[in-house]
Each structure stands twice: as structure tokens, then as C-alpha cells.
Design an enzyme around this catalytic site. Sequence first.
Site, PDB file in Angstrom:
ATOM      1  N   ASP A  58       0.858  -1.179   0.000  1.00 29.14           N
ATOM      2  CA  ASP A  58       0.000   0.000   0.000  1.00 29.14           C
ATOM      3  C   ASP A  58       0.893   1.227   0.000  1.00 29.14           C
ATOM      4  O   ASP A  58       2.122   1.124   0.130  1.00 29.14           O
ATOM      5  CB  ASP A  58      -0.941   0.005   1.218  1.00 29.14           C
ATOM      6  CG  ASP A  58      -2.297   0.641   0.883  1.00 29.14           C
ATOM      7  OD1 ASP A  58      -2.297   1.737   0.295  1.00 29.14           O
ATOM      8  OD2 ASP A  58      -3.337   0.034   1.201  1.00 29.14           O
ATOM      9  N   LEU A  65      -6.520  -5.111  -4.726  1.00 30.54           N
ATOM     10  CA  LEU A  65      -7.586  -4.351  -4.078  1.00 30.54           C
ATOM     11  C   LEU A  65      -7.341  -2.849  -4.130  1.00 30.54           C
ATOM     12  O   LEU A  65      -8.248  -2.067  -3.799  1.00 30.54           O
ATOM     13  CB  LEU A  65      -7.708  -4.765  -2.603  1.00 30.54           C
ATOM     14  CG  LEU A  65      -7.960  -6.236  -2.304  1.00 30.54           C
ATOM     15  CD1 LEU A  65      -7.966  -6.470  -0.791  1.00 30.54           C
ATOM     16  CD2 LEU A  65      -9.259  -6.718  -2.916  1.00 30.54           C
ATOM     17  N   ILE A 104      -8.911   3.870  -6.181  1.00 31.64           N
ATOM     18  CA  ILE A 104      -9.837   4.870  -5.663  1.00 31.64           C
ATOM     19  C   ILE A 104     -11.197   4.198  -5.500  1.00 31.64           C
ATOM     20  O   ILE A 104     -11.754   3.680  -6.464  1.00 31.64           O
ATOM     21  CB  ILE A 104      -9.927   6.066  -6.611  1.00 31.64           C
ATOM     22  CG1 ILE A 104      -8.559   6.760  -6.697  1.00 31.64           C
ATOM     23  CG2 ILE A 104     -11.004   7.046  -6.158  1.00 31.64           C
ATOM     24  CD1 ILE A 104      -8.477   7.804  -7.789  1.00 31.64           C
ATOM     25  N   HIS A 106     -20.841  -1.350  -9.055  1.00 30.26           N
ATOM     26  CA  HIS A 106     -21.058  -0.134  -9.847  1.00 30.26           C
ATOM     27  C   HIS A 106     -20.657  -0.312 -11.309  1.00 30.26           C
ATOM     28  O   HIS A 106     -20.980   0.547 -12.131  1.00 30.26           O
ATOM     29  CB  HIS A 106     -20.352   1.038  -9.193  1.00 30.26           C
ATOM     30  CG  HIS A 106     -20.872   1.314  -7.823  1.00 30.26           C
ATOM     31  ND1 HIS A 106     -22.168   1.731  -7.595  1.00 30.26           N
ATOM     32  CD2 HIS A 106     -20.295   1.167  -6.595  1.00 30.26           C
ATOM     33  CE1 HIS A 106     -22.370   1.858  -6.292  1.00 30.26           C
ATOM     34  NE2 HIS A 106     -21.245   1.514  -5.670  1.00 30.26           N
ATOM     35  N   TYR A 108     -16.515   6.038 -11.775  1.00 27.91           N
ATOM     36  CA  TYR A 108     -15.918   4.949 -10.994  1.00 27.91           C
ATOM     37  C   TYR A 108     -16.355   3.590 -11.554  1.00 27.91           C
ATOM     38  O   TYR A 108     -15.527   2.686 -11.728  1.00 27.91           O
ATOM     39  CB  TYR A 108     -16.341   5.069  -9.532  1.00 27.91           C
ATOM     40  CG  TYR A 108     -16.004   3.868  -8.680  1.00 27.91           C
ATOM     41  CD1 TYR A 108     -14.697   3.550  -8.373  1.00 27.91           C
ATOM     42  CD2 TYR A 108     -17.018   3.040  -8.182  1.00 27.91           C
ATOM     43  CE1 TYR A 108     -14.383   2.449  -7.593  1.00 27.91           C
ATOM     44  CE2 TYR A 108     -16.720   1.947  -7.394  1.00 27.91           C
ATOM     45  CZ  TYR A 108     -15.403   1.649  -7.108  1.00 27.91           C
ATOM     46  OH  TYR A 108     -15.095   0.548  -6.340  1.00 27.91           O
ATOM     47  N   LYS A 158     -14.185   0.358 -13.331  1.00 27.68           N
ATOM     48  CA  LYS A 158     -14.245  -1.060 -12.979  1.00 27.68           C
ATOM     49  C   LYS A 158     -14.603  -1.921 -14.192  1.00 27.68           C
ATOM     50  O   LYS A 158     -14.145  -3.064 -14.310  1.00 27.68           O
ATOM     51  CB  LYS A 158     -15.237  -1.268 -11.835  1.00 27.68           C
ATOM     52  CG  LYS A 158     -14.751  -0.698 -10.508  1.00 27.68           C
ATOM     53  CD  LYS A 158     -13.388  -1.286 -10.117  1.00 27.68           C
ATOM     54  CE  LYS A 158     -12.907  -0.796  -8.775  1.00 27.68           C
ATOM     55  NZ  LYS A 158     -11.607  -1.407  -8.407  1.00 27.68           N
ATOM     56  N   SER A 168     -21.330  -4.701  -1.190  1.00 27.72           N
ATOM     57  CA  SER A 168     -21.180  -3.740  -0.088  1.00 27.72           C
ATOM     58  C   SER A 168     -20.486  -4.468   1.057  1.00 27.72           C
ATOM     59  O   SER A 168     -21.128  -5.198   1.811  1.00 27.72           O
ATOM     60  CB  SER A 168     -22.552  -3.221   0.347  1.00 27.72           C
ATOM     61  OG  SER A 168     -22.424  -2.262   1.362  1.00 27.72           O
ATOM     62  N   CYS A 169     -19.169  -4.274   1.154  1.00 25.28           N
ATOM     63  CA  CYS A 169     -18.363  -5.036   2.113  1.00 25.28           C
ATOM     64  C   CYS A 169     -18.067  -4.193   3.339  1.00 25.28           C
ATOM     65  O   CYS A 169     -17.154  -3.362   3.347  1.00 25.28           O
ATOM     66  CB  CYS A 169     -17.069  -5.505   1.445  1.00 25.28           C
ATOM     67  SG  CYS A 169     -16.088  -6.619   2.464  1.00 25.28           S
TER      68      CYS A 169
END
Length: 256
Positions: free
Chosen positions: A31, A66, A69, A108, A131, A135, A160-161
Site C-alpha cells: 500500500d 484491491l 480509488i 457499480h 468509478y 471497474k 457492499s463489504c
Amino acid sequence: MRRVLVTGAAGRVGRIVVPRLRPAGDLRLLDLTRSDEIAGEWVTGSVTDAAAMIEACQGMDAVIHLAGIAGEDTWDRLMTVNVGGTRTVLDAARAAGVPRVILASSVHAAGFRPAGREAPADCPPRPDTFYGVSKVMTEALGSLCHSRFGTDVICVRIGSCFARPVDRHALGLWLSPGDAGRLFEACLTAGSPGFRIVWGVSANTRGRCSLREGERLGYHPVDDSERFAASMPPDTSVSAHLGGRAFTTTELGRAR
């Protein structure tokens, strides 16, 4: 034990998934900044840095990508980080001989799909935001990488995690922390998956997304958002589209 690079390990989904993947692999965590909450082998770097990514991918058996943005932003930033970063990760994995990459996609990517009927995991893209477009492009890059170079690529359209559903709309899209771990473990261990798209959702009573494709990889969710339903007040979050009301309004598009 397989060696797995996790990009975006300090992000919201990374903090959920990484602790649950330790039994499934020896993890290298990447990261922009490390998280003191998560112990492990950390690499500080950006997924847009080709040299850093090639070095991070050395000796890995798989990459879970992962980083990115995680919401609507400007077109240029989304193209640079989400799309350009994914291309850099895929190129680096191939250069390092990594045979499998798991890409974090999103609901999305198909956010304008009507929510009233079950959505197959590989339903055609209907992005709801820039966005979402990023994806869709992430999935397309993964498909190209598999078709051209033979890399196993699995795209996970995460619903939705969170620890619990954030609103009533999310009752149909929730991916519990436990199921998130089970899903990414299945993506790591499935035999010769080729190119796949699967939904990242739990076994929700109000589910709107197919679980069949994930089950074929060995993902068997056990959690259900319904236990939270009674404690949620009625609200206006439930939408006719998969992406949710906040992402499928003309106002959001005009803002960007």
C-alpha cells in the site's frame, strides 16, 4: 504454502480480507502506507509504479489487487489509478511469472442494471459513474490478459463489504467480512479458473445477485444480512437499480 501479494492491503476491504486470508497463504502486503493494525511483510509503493510492482510480484503465486480509488472521483484520477494501476499490476504479474490475479471490481460496473431480477455475475456492464466505468475497464483488462497471455484472472464484483449493511439497499448486496475471506480464498484455490467474473455478496435473503458463479469456484457463503433488517428504520435508500440511489442520479454525474 502459496505466496500471495495483496495490493491495497491497508484499505477498507484490505483490512477486512487480509486477516482472514492468512491460513490460505503467505502474504506480502502493499500500500502507499502500511497499517500498524496489520502485522506482516509490508511493501510501501504505488500500483502505478511499474518497477515497484515488478519487484513486489517476484516469487508470488497470486496477486489480489484491491488497491484503487474506492468511489467517484475525477475522470483523470480514476483512469490513472484504477485503470492504469490495474494495467501496471497485470503487466508486472506477467513479467514476474505470476499465474493468477484476482481483481476487485464493483457492483457499480453494473449499477444501472434493474434490481428487480437476479443479476448473473457476467451480466453486461451498465456502469453508474465514472468509478463504475473504471471497474468495467478493469474487467476488460483482466479478460485481455487471460485471452492474450493465459493468466488466470478472476474479477470480483464486490457489493457492499462492511461489518454490517450500511442501509436497507445494502441488505441485498452485503458481503460479510467472513464471507469476504471465504470468497477470496476460493478464488486463490480454485483449479484453473481461466477468466471469471463473480459477485462478491453473501447469501442474503434479499439478494439480487447470482451466487452460482462463485459456487462453481468453491465459494459457499454462510452469512445473511436479514438479521440486521429489523433494526433498520425505513428509509429512501432502496433503489430500482443495483448501484443504489446515491450512485444513479443525474446530480452525481453533473457534479463531475
